[in-house]
Design a protein around this motif. Structure first.
Motif, PDB file in Angstrom:
ATOM      1  N   TRP A  29       0.946  -1.161  -0.005  1.00 49.23           N
ATOM      2  CA  TRP A  29       0.424   0.074   0.245  1.00 49.23           C
ATOM      3  C   TRP A  29       0.983   1.254  -0.290  1.00 49.23           C
ATOM      4  O   TRP A  29       0.538   2.152  -0.736  1.00 49.23           O
ATOM      5  CB  TRP A  29      -0.679   0.485   1.334  1.00 49.23           C
ATOM      6  CG  TRP A  29      -2.025   1.164   1.058  1.00 49.23           C
ATOM      7  CD1 TRP A  29      -1.799   2.096   0.503  1.00 49.23           C
ATOM      8  CD2 TRP A  29      -2.765   1.517   2.232  1.00 49.23           C
ATOM      9  NE1 TRP A  29      -3.228   3.010   0.697  1.00 49.23           N
ATOM     10  CE2 TRP A  29      -3.558   3.100   1.981  1.00 49.23           C
ATOM     11  CE3 TRP A  29      -2.914   1.019   3.512  1.00 49.23           C
ATOM     12  CZ2 TRP A  29      -4.547   3.374   2.805  1.00 49.23           C
ATOM     13  CZ3 TRP A  29      -4.334   1.421   4.785  1.00 49.23           C
ATOM     14  CH2 TRP A  29      -4.732   2.068   4.327  1.00 49.23           C
ATOM     15  N   LEU A  32       2.507   1.931  -3.605  1.00 47.05           N
ATOM     16  CA  LEU A  32       1.765   2.219  -4.490  1.00 47.05           C
ATOM     17  C   LEU A  32       0.663   3.774  -4.576  1.00 47.05           C
ATOM     18  O   LEU A  32       0.625   4.269  -4.766  1.00 47.05           O
ATOM     19  CB  LEU A  32      -0.018   1.082  -4.338  1.00 47.05           C
ATOM     20  CG  LEU A  32       0.666   0.005  -4.590  1.00 47.05           C
ATOM     21  CD1 LEU A  32      -0.465  -1.211  -4.764  1.00 47.05           C
ATOM     22  CD2 LEU A  32       1.449  -0.222  -6.240  1.00 47.05           C
ATOM     23  N   ASN A  33       0.594   4.387  -2.740  1.00 42.18           N
ATOM     24  CA  ASN A  33      -0.316   5.677  -2.706  1.00 42.18           C
ATOM     25  C   ASN A  33       0.132   5.688  -1.536  1.00 42.18           C
ATOM     26  O   ASN A  33      -0.247   5.463  -0.494  1.00 42.18           O
ATOM     27  CB  ASN A  33      -1.670   5.359  -2.914  1.00 42.18           C
ATOM     28  CG  ASN A  33      -2.150   6.712  -2.763  1.00 42.18           C
ATOM     29  OD1 ASN A  33      -1.583   7.491  -2.156  1.00 42.18           O
ATOM     30  ND2 ASN A  33      -2.725   6.516  -4.376  1.00 42.18           N
ATOM     31  N   GLU A  35       0.363   9.045  -0.048  1.00 42.59           N
ATOM     32  CA  GLU A  35      -1.109   9.580   0.503  1.00 42.59           C
ATOM     33  C   GLU A  35      -1.208   9.295   1.112  1.00 42.59           C
ATOM     34  O   GLU A  35      -2.198   9.717   2.157  1.00 42.59           O
ATOM     35  CB  GLU A  35      -0.599  10.888  -0.594  1.00 42.59           C
ATOM     36  CG  GLU A  35      -2.508  12.008  -0.125  1.00 42.59           C
ATOM     37  CD  GLU A  35      -2.070  12.620  -1.251  1.00 42.59           C
ATOM     38  OE1 GLU A  35      -3.618  13.400  -1.612  1.00 42.59           O
ATOM     39  OE2 GLU A  35      -0.987  12.624  -2.274  1.00 42.59           O
ATOM     40  N   SER A  36      -2.164   8.122   0.887  1.00 42.45           N
ATOM     41  CA  SER A  36      -3.702   7.864   0.594  1.00 42.45           C
ATOM     42  C   SER A  36      -3.147   6.940   2.331  1.00 42.45           C
ATOM     43  O   SER A  36      -4.057   6.341   3.557  1.00 42.45           O
ATOM     44  CB  SER A  36      -4.206   6.893   0.151  1.00 42.45           C
ATOM     45  OG  SER A  36      -3.571   5.438  -0.200  1.00 42.45           O
ATOM     46  N   THR A  47       9.462   8.484   5.228  1.00 43.01           N
ATOM     47  CA  THR A  47       9.081   7.798   4.490  1.00 43.01           C
ATOM     48  C   THR A  47       9.614   6.506   3.094  1.00 43.01           C
ATOM     49  O   THR A  47       8.916   5.202   3.447  1.00 43.01           O
ATOM     50  CB  THR A  47       8.102   8.171   2.944  1.00 43.01           C
ATOM     51  OG1 THR A  47       8.864   8.999   1.718  1.00 43.01           O
ATOM     52  CG2 THR A  47       7.530   9.607   3.473  1.00 43.01           C
ATOM     53  N   GLU A  51       8.154   2.502   3.287  1.00 43.40           N
ATOM     54  CA  GLU A  51       8.553   1.707   2.365  1.00 43.40           C
ATOM     55  C   GLU A  51       9.365   0.271   2.797  1.00 43.40           C
ATOM     56  O   GLU A  51       9.094  -0.359   2.145  1.00 43.40           O
ATOM     57  CB  GLU A  51       8.770   2.303   0.767  1.00 43.40           C
ATOM     58  CG  GLU A  51       7.305   3.672   0.269  1.00 43.40           C
ATOM     59  CD  GLU A  51       8.529   4.760  -0.383  1.00 43.40           C
ATOM     60  OE1 GLU A  51       9.840   4.628  -0.540  1.00 43.40           O
ATOM     61  OE2 GLU A  51       7.761   4.847  -1.122  1.00 43.40           O
TER      62      GLU A  51
END
Length: 129
Positions: A29, A32-33, A35-36, A47, A51
């Motif tokens: 998740w 892939l995104n 921000e969400s 970040t 990841e």
């Protein structure tokens, strides 16, 4: 691999399928995104670290899925270690106020995984232990 300790119950295999899918989905998740992911879990400073943890979770998830689907010996030690690690860190860092309380949902899911895994290991017929 159909005899003795290499056999596992369908119920235990399903536990690993569920946990594998959960680790894979939640692991990819942030890749892939991001921000969400941060909308759901709170802001993150590093970040790259999010990841990396995601990639490790996805790797564990793939291991659970493949071994379960191929009816290979389940990585029970890895199952306990990964779920315990996430559970402890979720509770510790929520209690310290470092991460969002949404992580308690993950802690609850890890506790369910640990409980289900333990129940199905204890209930296995003796010839499958």
């Amino acid at each position: 691999m159909g005899q003795g300790v290499n056999r596992h119950s369908k119920a235990l295999s399903n536990v690993f399928l569920f946990q594998g899918a959960y680790f894979l989905i939640t692991g990819i998740w942030p890749l892939l995104n991001m921000e969400s992911f941060m909308v759901a879990t709170g802001p993150k400073q590093d970040t790259w670290l999010v990841e990396m943890v995601g990639l490790l979770a996805a790797s564990i998830g793939l291991t659970f899925l493949v071994t379960s689907l191929r009816r290979q010996r389940l990585p029970v030690l890895l199952g306990y270690a990964a779920a315990s690690s996430f559970l402890i860190m979720d509770i510790l860092y929520v209690a310290r106020g470092d991460i969002s309380r949404i992580y308690l949902l993950d802690a609850a899911l890890q506790a369910i995984f640990l409980t289900a895994m333990t129940i199905f290991i204890v209930k296995r017929p003796k010839q499958n232990r």
